[in-house]
Write a protein that holds these residues in place. Structure first.
Motif, PDB file in Angstrom:
ATOM      1  N   SER A 147      13.136  47.196   6.803  1.00  0.00           N
ATOM      2  CA  SER A 147      13.657  48.372   7.514  1.00  0.00           C
ATOM      3  C   SER A 147      12.674  49.537   7.587  1.00  0.00           C
ATOM      4  CB  SER A 147      14.973  48.853   6.879  1.00  0.00           C
ATOM      5  OG  SER A 147      15.958  47.849   6.990  1.00  0.00           O
ATOM      6  N   ILE A 148      11.399  49.248   7.343  1.00  0.00           N
ATOM      7  CA  ILE A 148      10.360  50.292   7.391  1.00  0.00           C
ATOM      8  C   ILE A 148       9.506  50.088   8.644  1.00  0.00           C
ATOM      9  CG2 ILE A 148       8.299  51.196   6.247  1.00  0.00           C
ATOM     10  CD1 ILE A 148       9.637  50.317   3.582  1.00  0.00           C
ATOM     11  N   VAL A 149       9.226  51.161   9.349  1.00  0.00           N
ATOM     12  CA  VAL A 149       8.380  51.079  10.541  1.00  0.00           C
ATOM     13  C   VAL A 149       6.947  50.749  10.115  1.00  0.00           C
ATOM     14  CG1 VAL A 149       7.429  52.347  12.511  1.00  0.00           C
ATOM     15  CG2 VAL A 149       9.816  52.720  11.810  1.00  0.00           C
ATOM     16  N   PRO A 150       6.375  49.659  10.645  1.00  0.00           N
ATOM     17  CA  PRO A 150       5.003  49.288  10.248  1.00  0.00           C
ATOM     18  C   PRO A 150       3.978  50.275  10.794  1.00  0.00           C
ATOM     19  CG  PRO A 150       5.786  47.858  12.011  1.00  0.00           C
ATOM     20  CD  PRO A 150       6.948  48.718  11.618  1.00  0.00           C
ATOM     21  N   ASP A 151       2.839  50.345  10.132  1.00  0.00           N
ATOM     22  CA  ASP A 151       1.806  51.304  10.551  1.00  0.00           C
ATOM     23  C   ASP A 151       0.559  50.611  11.091  1.00  0.00           C
ATOM     24  OD1 ASP A 151       0.793  50.251   8.238  1.00  0.00           O
ATOM     25  OD2 ASP A 151       0.502  52.174   7.220  1.00  0.00           O
TER      26      ASP A 151
END
Length: 214
Positions: free
Chosen positions: A102-106
């Motif tokens: 659920s974390i936006v990738p960078d």
């Protein structure tokens, strides 16, 4: 255009607006990602109106996914292409939950693998959410790059690559915000407001307007 003039242009933009940012409203990388997906062929003002109602109710991958397609559409139906965008947002939320905790990738590769996320959207998120020196070329930047001759090119990728090459490093992080704002409010498509332009004397556009046009 030579590098000395480019440096002067960005120096003026920085002096006028030292800390530029997107006009999309967001409080997390995820909120920014969804707003940028929704902003394709739509105005930031229109997207903000919709997300002001959506985000207090759902602003995580899980909560938006739990709205379902019809639930999400009820919040974004005022935005152009909302049916396709709703499908992309739901699929993106599912992928973020299943593959990214659920974390936006960078990274560009991971972002561009998300439904509804192309190169421009990935560049906006990488730059604005994660502070990476990318250049998200939209219609405004494409126009400004060509019209001023800061970075002329036949297509958006050509302009992007040229900008990355010629913009002095000290300006790179904020450059795309300055150029978007300049294209949105001064160097407008139909008739640029040359008479009230901060960089008029440095710009190489041959058909400058004599007075500030409304």
């Amino acid at each position: 255009m030579n590098q000395k003039i480019r440096h002067q242009i960005f120096t003026r933009w920085r002096a006028e607006n030292p800390h530029p940012t997107t006009e999309l409203e967001y409080n997390s990388p995820f909120e920014l990602l969804i707003a940028v997906i929704l902003s394709a062929q739509a105005t930031d003002v229109g997207v903000n109106k919709a997300t002001r109602k959506l985000y207090p109710v759902a602003n995580t991958p899980e909560t938006i996914f739990s709205l379902g397609l019809d639930g999400l559409k009820s919040y974004i139906k005022t935005i152009g292409l909302y049916n396709t965008k709703a499908e992309n947002v739901i699929k993106t939320c599912q992928m973020l939950i299943e593959h990214h905790s659920s974390i936006v990738p960078d990274t560009r590769e991971a972002l561009e693998a998300l439904p509804g996320v192309g190169r421009k959207t990935a560049n906006v998120v990488l730059n604005t959410a994660f502070g990476q020196p990318t250049m998200a070329v939209d219609t405004h930047i494409f126009r400004v790059g060509n019209r001023t001759r800061i970075a002329p090119g036949k297509n958006v990728l050509e302009v992007e690559q040229k900008l990355l090459k010629v913009i002095p490093k000290e300006f790179m992080l904020d450059a795309h915000h300055w150029m978007i704002l300049h294209g949105r409010y001064v160097c407008i498509a139909r008739k640029p407001k040359c008479g009230s332009c901060l960089i008029e004397d440095l710009c190489e556009y041959k058909e400058k307007t004599e007075i500030d046009s409304e």
